[in-house]
Design an enzyme around this catalytic site. Sequence first.
Site, PDB file in Angstrom:
ATOM      1  N   ASP A   1       0.851  -1.195   0.000  1.00 52.36           N
ATOM      2  CA  ASP A   1       0.000   0.000   0.000  1.00 52.36           C
ATOM      3  C   ASP A   1       0.883   1.240   0.000  1.00 52.36           C
ATOM      4  O   ASP A   1       1.702   1.419   0.905  1.00 52.36           O
ATOM      5  CB  ASP A   1      -0.898  -0.044   1.243  1.00 52.36           C
ATOM      6  CG  ASP A   1      -1.720   1.228   1.404  1.00 52.36           C
ATOM      7  OD1 ASP A   1      -1.941   1.911   0.381  1.00 52.36           O
ATOM      8  OD2 ASP A   1      -2.133   1.513   2.543  1.00 52.36           O
TER       9      ASP A   1
ATOM     10  N   ASN B   1      -0.358   4.536  -0.173  1.00 53.70           N
ATOM     11  CA  ASN B   1      -0.983   5.795   0.261  1.00 53.70           C
ATOM     12  C   ASN B   1      -1.734   5.690   1.579  1.00 53.70           C
ATOM     13  O   ASN B   1      -2.518   6.576   1.929  1.00 53.70           O
ATOM     14  CB  ASN B   1      -1.907   6.332  -0.836  1.00 53.70           C
ATOM     15  CG  ASN B   1      -3.074   5.390  -1.098  1.00 53.70           C
ATOM     16  OD1 ASN B   1      -3.085   4.261  -0.591  1.00 53.70           O
ATOM     17  ND2 ASN B   1      -4.034   5.832  -1.865  1.00 53.70           N
TER      18      ASN B   1
ATOM     19  N   ASP C   1      -8.742 -16.596 -16.669  1.00 52.86           N
ATOM     20  CA  ASP C   1      -9.569 -17.088 -15.578  1.00 52.86           C
ATOM     21  C   ASP C   1     -10.615 -18.086 -16.090  1.00 52.86           C
ATOM     22  O   ASP C   1     -11.356 -17.775 -17.027  1.00 52.86           O
ATOM     23  CB  ASP C   1     -10.271 -15.876 -14.950  1.00 52.86           C
ATOM     24  CG  ASP C   1     -10.900 -16.181 -13.611  1.00 52.86           C
ATOM     25  OD1 ASP C   1     -10.164 -16.463 -12.662  1.00 52.86           O
ATOM     26  OD2 ASP C   1     -12.150 -16.121 -13.519  1.00 52.86           O
TER      27      ASP C   1
ATOM     28  N   ASP D   1      -1.707  -1.276  -3.896  1.00 53.71           N
ATOM     29  CA  ASP D   1      -1.981  -0.507  -5.111  1.00 53.71           C
ATOM     30  C   ASP D   1      -0.799  -0.586  -6.074  1.00 53.71           C
ATOM     31  O   ASP D   1       0.253  -1.155  -5.749  1.00 53.71           O
ATOM     32  CB  ASP D   1      -2.318   0.947  -4.751  1.00 53.71           C
ATOM     33  CG  ASP D   1      -1.330   1.531  -3.741  1.00 53.71           C
ATOM     34  OD1 ASP D   1      -0.120   1.452  -4.020  1.00 53.71           O
ATOM     35  OD2 ASP D   1      -1.771   2.020  -2.675  1.00 53.71           O
TER      36      ASP D   1
ATOM     37  N   ASP E   1      -4.195   3.840   2.710  1.00 55.07           N
ATOM     38  CA  ASP E   1      -5.622   3.516   2.845  1.00 55.07           C
ATOM     39  C   ASP E   1      -5.849   2.041   3.206  1.00 55.07           C
ATOM     40  O   ASP E   1      -6.988   1.580   3.277  1.00 55.07           O
ATOM     41  CB  ASP E   1      -6.410   3.901   1.587  1.00 55.07           C
ATOM     42  CG  ASP E   1      -6.028   3.053   0.378  1.00 55.07           C
ATOM     43  OD1 ASP E   1      -5.087   2.223   0.477  1.00 55.07           O
ATOM     44  OD2 ASP E   1      -6.661   3.225  -0.682  1.00 55.07           O
TER      45      ASP E   1
ATOM     46  N   GLU F   1      -6.386 -21.197 -16.849  1.00 52.51           N
ATOM     47  CA  GLU F   1      -6.723 -21.840 -15.585  1.00 52.51           C
ATOM     48  C   GLU F   1      -7.627 -23.019 -15.933  1.00 52.51           C
ATOM     49  O   GLU F   1      -8.804 -22.833 -16.232  1.00 52.51           O
ATOM     50  CB  GLU F   1      -7.440 -20.840 -14.676  1.00 52.51           C
ATOM     51  CG  GLU F   1      -7.524 -21.336 -13.259  1.00 52.51           C
ATOM     52  CD  GLU F   1      -8.569 -20.590 -12.441  1.00 52.51           C
ATOM     53  OE1 GLU F   1      -8.459 -20.634 -11.208  1.00 52.51           O
ATOM     54  OE2 GLU F   1      -9.496 -19.995 -13.007  1.00 52.51           O
TER      55      GLU F   1
HETATM   56  O1  TEU Z   1     -10.973 -19.371  -9.750  1.00 50.04           O
HETATM   57  C1  TEU Z   1     -11.426 -20.560 -10.313  1.00 50.04           C
HETATM   58  C2  TEU Z   1     -12.111 -21.463  -9.374  1.00 50.04           C
HETATM   59  O2  TEU Z   1     -13.196 -21.857  -9.698  1.00 50.04           O
HETATM   60  C3  TEU Z   1     -11.575 -21.845  -8.048  1.00 50.04           C
HETATM   61  O3  TEU Z   1     -10.221 -21.872  -7.959  1.00 50.04           O
HETATM   62  C4  TEU Z   1     -12.220 -20.918  -7.099  1.00 50.04           C
HETATM   63  O4  TEU Z   1     -11.219 -20.348  -6.299  1.00 50.04           O
HETATM   64  C5  TEU Z   1     -13.211 -21.567  -6.179  1.00 50.04           C
HETATM   65  O5  TEU Z   1     -12.529 -21.998  -5.060  1.00 50.04           O
HETATM   66  C6  TEU Z   1     -14.007 -22.704  -6.713  1.00 50.04           C
HETATM   67  O6  TEU Z   1     -14.627 -23.389  -5.644  1.00 50.04           O
HETATM   68  C7  TEU Z   1     -10.907 -18.218 -10.532  1.00 50.04           C
HETATM   69  C8  TEU Z   1     -10.166 -17.154  -9.755  1.00 50.04           C
HETATM   70  O7  TEU Z   1      -8.830 -17.560  -9.583  1.00 50.04           O
HETATM   71  C9  TEU Z   1     -10.879 -16.913  -8.466  1.00 50.04           C
HETATM   72  O8  TEU Z   1     -10.189 -16.025  -7.629  1.00 50.04           O
HETATM   73  C10 TEU Z   1     -12.248 -16.366  -8.811  1.00 50.04           C
HETATM   74  O9  TEU Z   1     -13.008 -16.249  -7.642  1.00 50.04           O
HETATM   75  C11 TEU Z   1     -12.981 -17.272  -9.797  1.00 50.04           C
HETATM   76  O10 TEU Z   1     -12.187 -17.730 -10.869  1.00 50.04           O
HETATM   77  C12 TEU Z   1     -14.107 -16.485 -10.425  1.00 50.04           C
HETATM   78  O11 TEU Z   1     -13.583 -15.491 -11.252  1.00 50.04           O
HETATM   79 CA    CA Z   2      -3.527   2.067  -1.263  1.00 48.46          CA
END
Ligand code: TEU
Ligand code: CA
Length: 559
Positions: free
Chosen positions: A27, A29, A205, A35, A31, A259
């Site tokens: 951080d 600043n 993701d 960041d 808060d 992922e």
């Molecule tokens: O996560 C994918 C995901 O489905 C799991 O790893 C999730 O953390 C959860 O535990 C399932 O039970 C990705 C991101 O890394 C995660 O931070 C997000 O919350 C999710 O997608 C949604 O965008």
């Molecule tokens: Ca900050």
Amino acid sequence: MEKRPLSNAAWWKDAVVYQIYPRSFMDSNGDGIGDLNGIRAKLDYLQELGVDVVWLSPHFDSPNADNGYDIRDYRQVMAEFGSMADFDHLLAGLKARGIQLIIDLVVNHSSDEHAWFQQSRQSRDNPYRDYYIWRDPVDGGPPNNYPSFFGGSAWQWDAHTGQYYLHYFATKQPDLNWENPAVRHEVYEVMRFWLDKGVAGFRMDVIPFISKQDGLPNLPPEHLAHPEAVYASGPRVHQYLQDMHREVLAPYGAVAVGEAFGVDFAAAPLFTDARRGELSMVFHFDIVRLDRDNWRKIPWTLPQLKAVYTRIDQTGGSHGWNAAFLGNHDNPRAVSHFGDDRPAWRALSAKALATLTLTQRATPFLYQGDELGMANYPFERIEQYDDVEVKGNWRMLVETGQVPAAEYLAHLRETSRDHARTPMQWSADAHAGFTTGTPWLAVNPDYPDWNAAAQTADPQSIYHHHRRLLALRRSTPALVHGAYQDIDPAHPQVFAYTRTLGEHAYLVLLNFGTEALRYALPGGLRVAEAVLDNGAGDTAAAGASQVLLAPWQATVYRL
Ligand code: TEU
Ligand code: CA
């Protein structure tokens, strides 16, 4: 100095990536929220560690229902994290140090506050209606039995237009409709916007979820607890990824890390085989999920873990590639998860785990703080948690009386995502030097003993062990590209594997336990010399066919 060799299209295979969760890194600043300027203040630290790439978890405008994984505007920086100028400065600072940046592409879903969804929910004939997935009720209820990962149905009723919308995650994370070509083109434009700024690529993701099953039939009962297998096998996921590769990734030479939640070993090569033109590599979930069933902790054994490493290596094959990781923002801390975070073993086991990750035939991904052996937080009460997943499951399971509170809390103490999200421990100063204000999530009380200032000053620290491993990997192609062979898959306490490239052969020996043992090398192997050790005990002399392994000893030998 530019580290990225332009002649080598697959430069990212030789790279080591460091993941930053911006909210919890630094951080600038006061808060209490990390960041972009805070990250910029720590670039020397990253350079000294020796990483090649930073993966930045979402830095986009978001109402933070899921800490930025719910994006309101893909072209704006989250106000709490800074401005676009701050982003540009950060990127320039990274590049000046030869570090590439990959950003998070979260396009299975957006925030419900995104302008597209605000339009979409206006009326059934709004031009943006088909940007999301709307369905009529069936028998007065949701269109099918899909569950959300964050508790309850994956369908949310919208009274205004009398339909349900689909959300695999929180109700504030409506799934985008990839069947609509306009959505796919919007995503390409977002990707080009950031690539034009100079990012090297994306971590994608839950990217296998973008193609939904035709007709959205009910899940068979055996999939209800783990819908990810069905969500990840939609009929057009490979078409969408090949289109994206052709339209955006290939022209920019961008790297893409998927992922692969829900993708099984048989399907993984379809995503990463370079001849198909989809993703550069994927994260498999089979290691971090080995010891858990959703929020429940379950037992695991070393032979099981070793079998997963071998399977993952095989899915890479000779045309694909993988990402190696033991922690990220969704998992407990690596040392608490797979090592031993009791004081006697914490540093040694953290070094052993680093040795494992940094000697895989895969691109290593390090998670912030794991290079310091940061451990799980001693959570006790539900109010201490922040995570939307924790709270959603609490409402669904505990408040309905299905699971006793004490049982849920005992498992969360091992499995919660919030363990990884406590602030980075920079020093022994107040709030671990993370902020001069009040941190958004509590700092782990162990910070006076476990912090970056102490470890950068101590040549025997976990941090310096990482530096040595990174340097060794950089100078040893066999440890990056060499064949991987587990030479003792059944041993209950020793993880032993070789990495071989031409005439260059290395042996990695890891003692996954607190008992010393005498280990006879299988197959008549003899060591030549120890090239790196974690200091748990003595290493064997040249020619030895037996090795004394101290508790949590981790040694890389040349053969
Ligand atoms: O996560 C994918 C995901 O489905 C799991 O790893 C999730 O953390 C959860 O535990 C399932 O039970 C990705 C991101 O890394 C995660 O931070 C997000 O919350 C999710 O997608 C949604 O965008
Ligand atoms: Ca900050």
